[in-house]
Design an enzyme around this catalytic site. Structure first.
Site, PDB file in Angstrom:
ATOM      1  N   ASP A  95       0.882  -1.173   0.000  1.00  0.00           N
ATOM      2  CA  ASP A  95       0.000   0.000   0.000  1.00  0.00           C
ATOM      3  C   ASP A  95       0.914   1.214   0.000  1.00  0.00           C
ATOM      4  OD1 ASP A  95      -1.813   1.994   0.266  1.00  0.00           O
ATOM      5  OD2 ASP A  95      -3.027   0.979   1.783  1.00  0.00           O
ATOM      6  N   ILE A  97       0.373   4.442  -0.046  1.00  0.00           N
ATOM      7  CA  ILE A  97       0.001   5.420   0.981  1.00  0.00           C
ATOM      8  C   ILE A  97      -1.209   4.846   1.704  1.00  0.00           C
ATOM      9  CG2 ILE A  97      -0.833   7.752   1.474  1.00  0.00           C
ATOM     10  CD1 ILE A  97       0.725   8.796  -0.875  1.00  0.00           C
ATOM     11  N   THR A 100      -4.842   7.427   2.847  1.00  0.00           N
ATOM     12  CA  THR A 100      -4.866   8.457   1.798  1.00  0.00           C
ATOM     13  C   THR A 100      -5.767   9.632   2.193  1.00  0.00           C
ATOM     14  OG1 THR A 100      -4.443   6.755   0.143  1.00  0.00           O
ATOM     15  CG2 THR A 100      -5.249   8.854  -0.680  1.00  0.00           C
TER      16      THR A 100
HETATM   17  C1  LIP Z   1      -7.543   2.848   4.226  1.00  0.00           C
HETATM   18  C2  LIP Z   1      -7.308   2.057   5.500  1.00  0.00           C
HETATM   19  C3  LIP Z   1      -8.220   2.571   6.591  1.00  0.00           C
HETATM   20  C4  LIP Z   1      -9.551   2.126   6.200  1.00  0.00           C
HETATM   21  C5  LIP Z   1      -9.943   2.644   4.869  1.00  0.00           C
HETATM   22  C6  LIP Z   1      -8.887   2.401   3.807  1.00  0.00           C
HETATM   23  P1  LIP Z   1      -6.166   3.613   2.047  1.00  0.00           P
HETATM   24  O1  LIP Z   1      -6.582   2.560   3.234  1.00  0.00           O
HETATM   25  O2  LIP Z   1      -6.082   1.868   5.923  1.00  0.00           O
HETATM   26  O3  LIP Z   1      -7.940   2.025   7.839  1.00  0.00           O
HETATM   27  O4  LIP Z   1     -10.501   2.478   7.165  1.00  0.00           O
HETATM   28  O5  LIP Z   1     -11.109   1.995   4.483  1.00  0.00           O
HETATM   29  O6  LIP Z   1      -8.863   1.094   3.347  1.00  0.00           O
HETATM   30  O7  LIP Z   1      -7.321   3.616   1.112  1.00  0.00           O
HETATM   31  O8  LIP Z   1      -5.911   4.924   2.650  1.00  0.00           O
HETATM   32  O9  LIP Z   1      -4.972   2.982   1.454  1.00  0.00           O
END
Ligand code: LIP
Length: 278
Positions: A95, A97, A100
């Protein structure tokens, strides 16, 4: 066919993973307080920026040139609705970031998350939070660390004395939200309270470092939790499917806790959601 990995090989991948995490951190830190071009994905709250794409491409290019036989699963390269190809081959799950929404709003809880799996088992996990200069790392069987210092869960065993992390997530589907709100209510009434850091990888590192006792979320993806899984496990915690049993990395749901007993208490009060698999 299963793949075997020597300790020397593992150490070499770990050094490479650290090096690419630091490079990702430079890009993320430079962009955090600048204007961004933001697009949406599955809902108006599922965001992507040019920095997510740039960091992912940087890691993908690095992996394909240095380890041509390795596979790559990345948030921004995942094709909508297509299952991820998860095999026994060494696989970098990234991932670029995580958090995001935080990144777009200049909230510093933003991380780079990288898990390396072999035979579908995560063997290396790196979560880097550049704005706080925190590098969480774990190698299978070798413990979990933050900036080189060993970390561990705090062994709280009782849900009523625990702080539980739970996130709203990116889905705006009314039935998904309804179940999440129901779960939040159940958790608040049974515990010391809830927290949300906005990045699953950071949420898991909070449990691993003993400052929150549990975390559960429905709707996350494999790239959000691959690194966090091994960091929590190597810190002495438990990572499992929210309904009990082993974690299925592609099932879009996770529960982790400082102890097995706490994990079971949390599991027992949740309404479980089945979502489309990664
Ligand atoms: C995010 C997650 C966060 C979750 C969001 C999303 P992204 O990842 O880390 O905890 O609640 O649904 O998946 O989209 O910022 O990579």
């Amino acid at each position: 066919m299963s793949v075997s990995v020597s300790e020397q090989q593992l150490n070499e991948w770990f050094d490479s993973a650290l090096c690419i995490a630091r490079k990702a951190g430079v890009v993320i830190r430079d962009a955090l307080h600048k204007e961004k071009s933001v697009e949406t994905k599955i809902s108006h709250a599922d965001l992507v920026t040019e920095s997510d794409r740039a960091v992912e491409k940087m890691v993908m290019d690095f992996v394909s040139s240095k380890y041509p036989s390795h596979k790559f699963i990345g948030e921004e390269s995942a094709v909508d609705g297509q299952p991820c190809k998860y095999t026994n081959d060494p696989t970098w799950i990234v991932d670029p970031i995580d958090g995001t929404t935080n990144f777009v709003h200049q909230i510093p809880e933003v991380s780079f998350s990288l898990g390396i799996a072999v035979n579908k088992q995560i063997v290396i996990g790196i979560v880097y939070v550049p704005e706080h200069e925190k590098m969480y790392t774990a190698k299978r069987g070798k413990g979990a660390f933050c900036n080189g210092e060993k970390i561990s869960v705090n062994k709280e065993d009782s849900l009523k004395d625990a702080v539980v992390i739970c996130e709203g997530g990116n889905s705006r589907d009314p039935s998904v939200l309804k179940t999440k709100m129901r779960n939040m209510e159940a958790i608040i009434s049974s515990s010391h309270g809830i927290r949300a850091y906005g990045s699953a990888a950071i949420d898991m590192c909070k449990v691993a470092s003993g400052c929150c006792e549990a975390y559960s979320e429905y709707g996350i993806h494999c790239w959000d939790i691959a690194a966090g899984q091994i960091i929590v496990e190597e810190a002495g915690g438990v990572v499992m499917d929210p309904a009990g049993g082993n974690l299925d990395l592609m099932s879009r749901r996770v529960l982790c806790a400082s102890t097995e007993s706490l994990a079971k208490q949390l599991s027992a009060i949740l309404t479980h959601l089945d979502l489309q698999r990664d």
